[in-house]
Design an enzyme around this catalytic site. Structure first.
Site, PDB file in Angstrom:
ATOM      1  N   LYS A  87       8.034  11.149  -0.273  1.00 24.05           N
ATOM      2  CA  LYS A  87       7.502  10.452   1.091  1.00 24.05           C
ATOM      3  C   LYS A  87       8.554   9.950   1.907  1.00 24.05           C
ATOM      4  O   LYS A  87       8.729   9.974   2.981  1.00 24.05           O
ATOM      5  CB  LYS A  87       6.551   9.509   0.552  1.00 24.05           C
ATOM      6  CG  LYS A  87       5.993   8.665   1.529  1.00 24.05           C
ATOM      7  CD  LYS A  87       5.114   7.511   0.941  1.00 24.05           C
ATOM      8  CE  LYS A  87       6.179   6.397   0.682  1.00 24.05           C
ATOM      9  NZ  LYS A  87       5.641   5.159   0.865  1.00 24.05           N
TER      10      LYS A  87
ATOM     11  N   THR B 257       6.437   0.869   1.947  1.00 23.07           N
ATOM     12  CA  THR B 257       7.537   1.392   2.715  1.00 23.07           C
ATOM     13  C   THR B 257       6.686   2.641   3.390  1.00 23.07           C
ATOM     14  O   THR B 257       5.926   3.604   2.952  1.00 23.07           O
ATOM     15  CB  THR B 257       8.128   2.364   1.629  1.00 23.07           C
ATOM     16  OG1 THR B 257       8.945   1.602   0.773  1.00 23.07           O
ATOM     17  CG2 THR B 257       9.266   3.158   2.164  1.00 23.07           C
TER      18      THR B 257
ATOM     19  N   LEU C 255       0.822  -1.144   0.169  1.00 23.19           N
ATOM     20  CA  LEU C 255      -0.060  -0.059  -0.004  1.00 23.19           C
ATOM     21  C   LEU C 255       0.952   1.220   0.154  1.00 23.19           C
ATOM     22  O   LEU C 255       2.060   1.240   0.573  1.00 23.19           O
ATOM     23  CB  LEU C 255      -0.942   0.001   1.174  1.00 23.19           C
ATOM     24  CG  LEU C 255      -1.833  -1.337   1.392  1.00 23.19           C
ATOM     25  CD1 LEU C 255      -2.168  -1.432   2.755  1.00 23.19           C
ATOM     26  CD2 LEU C 255      -2.841  -1.084   0.201  1.00 23.19           C
ATOM     27  N   PRO C 256       0.333   2.344  -0.320  1.00 24.76           N
ATOM     28  CA  PRO C 256       1.129   3.577  -0.331  1.00 24.76           C
ATOM     29  C   PRO C 256       1.870   4.101   0.821  1.00 24.76           C
ATOM     30  O   PRO C 256       2.995   4.163   0.722  1.00 24.76           O
ATOM     31  CB  PRO C 256       0.173   4.767  -1.283  1.00 24.76           C
ATOM     32  CG  PRO C 256      -0.912   3.811  -1.890  1.00 24.76           C
ATOM     33  CD  PRO C 256      -0.912   2.518  -0.847  1.00 24.76           C
TER      34      PRO C 256
ATOM     35  N   LYS D 255      15.163   0.477   4.770  1.00 29.10           N
ATOM     36  CA  LYS D 255      14.718   1.067   3.646  1.00 29.10           C
ATOM     37  C   LYS D 255      14.861   2.555   3.651  1.00 29.10           C
ATOM     38  O   LYS D 255      15.143   3.114   2.565  1.00 29.10           O
ATOM     39  CB  LYS D 255      13.082   0.735   3.595  1.00 29.10           C
ATOM     40  CG  LYS D 255      12.441   1.222   2.311  1.00 29.10           C
ATOM     41  CD  LYS D 255      13.010   0.696   0.894  1.00 29.10           C
ATOM     42  CE  LYS D 255      11.892   1.515  -0.014  1.00 29.10           C
ATOM     43  NZ  LYS D 255      12.500   1.566  -1.436  1.00 29.10           N
TER      44      LYS D 255
ATOM     45  N   ASN E  14      -2.687   4.451   5.042  1.00 27.88           N
ATOM     46  CA  ASN E  14      -3.235   3.122   4.264  1.00 27.88           C
ATOM     47  C   ASN E  14      -3.063   2.034   5.058  1.00 27.88           C
ATOM     48  O   ASN E  14      -3.978   1.066   4.932  1.00 27.88           O
ATOM     49  CB  ASN E  14      -2.779   3.038   2.875  1.00 27.88           C
ATOM     50  CG  ASN E  14      -2.887   4.382   2.164  1.00 27.88           C
ATOM     51  OD1 ASN E  14      -1.898   4.796   1.695  1.00 27.88           O
ATOM     52  ND2 ASN E  14      -4.202   4.998   2.012  1.00 27.88           N
TER      53      ASN E  14
END
Ligand code: NAD
Length: 300
Positions: A245, A95, A64-65, A170, A69
């Site tokens: 983001k 992420t 998911l974004p 990440k 979410n």
């Protein structure tokens, strides 16, 4: 294995296709019905909600974004917490902020559900090939259970530490890649302004201390690397909005731990600015386009 797969977008869809290729059965859900249509066309079964997809799976995967979410999909009404059977393993490959992963994992544990954070590096091309790098946070035995499934999507799988550690790794990686791309874009603008041929500059840097992965594989100047996003009109690839983001998440994580960071906030702001000027959906190497020199009339 029967897998509940939630989030069949840019990355989720090719990852799901690789799972199908390995013989897994998929029950998919996405809030966008067009995204779900594509998953169904690829051979997945269609679920009517996140809870239904989770209930059908021996294992649940989410792609998911953003943090909000993921929180909604796991803990919200009609979500995974409601649907998944006790003892099931859930894997979030989005992420997001590591604190959200830890909060979600703690709430799931109250219902005896297990959780791994397993974000990926590699963007669309490697998602299609099934050669993503997957960095995992959580219990080692849960990773061993998940490994055959993860290996259908990625060729490098690294156990980083406890829940949230995969996300930390990440964010660290994307902080470096995001800052490096800005440095490469600025350097090539500077070189060109003084008449240095970009191919010659690339050759120099490739054999010098400035050599970097983002220049080799994601060269921001069109035509130098035919496989780079810049050579196809900056079609992502990895879009500017996602880089904004991710570097923003790295800044927030640093603030939480009271670590002074200087480059990361500057990089996050630059990607946000590029996004505001229409580069958000383009590959993050389009920052080179954004950093055009001012007119010759501008004072220096
Ligand atoms: P995307 O927006 O293309 O796909 C996400 C999908 O999730 C969409 O189809 C959306 O409708 C769906 N969705 C959103 N909220 C939902 C909910 N509550 N329930 C069900 N479905 C929901 O995004 P993407 O590019 O596939 O990226 C997914 C994640 O992977 C992001 O966290 C991103 O940072 C990360 N990532 C992306 C890339 C890349 O190159 N695109 C590379 C590495 C990591």
């Amino acid at each position: 294995m029967k897998i509940g797969f939630i989030g069949t977008g840019t990355m989720g869809l090719p990852m799901l296709k690789n799972l199908l290729k390995r013989g897994h059965r998929i029950v998919a859900y996405d809030i966008l019905s067009a995204a779900l249509d594509e998953a169904e066309a690829a051979g997945a079964e269609r679920a009517g909600s996140t809870a239904a997809a989770a209930a059908a799976g021996d294992l649940v995967i989410t792609m998911l974004p953003s943090s909000g979410n993921v929180e909604a999909a796991y803990l919200g009404t009609g979500g995974i917490l409601e649907g998944a059977k006790e003892g099931r393993l859930t894997i979030d490959m989005s992420t997001i902020d590591p604190g959200t992963s830890q909060r979600v994992a703690a709430r799931l544990a109250e219902r005896h559900l297990r959780f791994l954070d397993a974000p990926v590096s590699g963007a669309l091309g490697r998602a299609i090939e099934g050669t993503l790098t997957i960095m995992v946070g959580g219990e080692a035995r849960d990773l061993e259970e998940a490994r055959p499934v993860l290996s259908a999507m990625g060729s490098t799988i690294i156990h980083v530490g406890a829940v949230g550690a995969g996300e930390v790794a990440k964010l660290c990686n994307n902080l470096i890649a995001g800052a490096a791309m800005i440095a490469v874009a600025e350097a090539f603008r500077l070189g060109e302004a003084f008449g240095v041929e970009p191919r010659v500059l690339t050759d120099v840097i490739a054999h010098s201390s400035g050599a970097t992965w983002v220049m080799e594989y994601g060269h921001p100047v069109p035509g130098i690397n035919p496989d780079a996003a810049s050579s196809r009109g900056y079609a992502a690839g990895f879009m500017t909005d996602l880089m904004a983001k991710d570097v923003g998440l790295a800044v927030a994580a640093a603030r939480e731990k009271r670590i002074p960071v200087f480059l990361a906030p500057a990089a996050a702001q630059l990607y946000r600015l590029a996004s505001a000027y229409g580069f958000g959906r383009k590959d993050f190497s389009s920052l080179y386009e954004f950093l055009k020199p001012a007119s010759r009339e501008a004072p220096v």
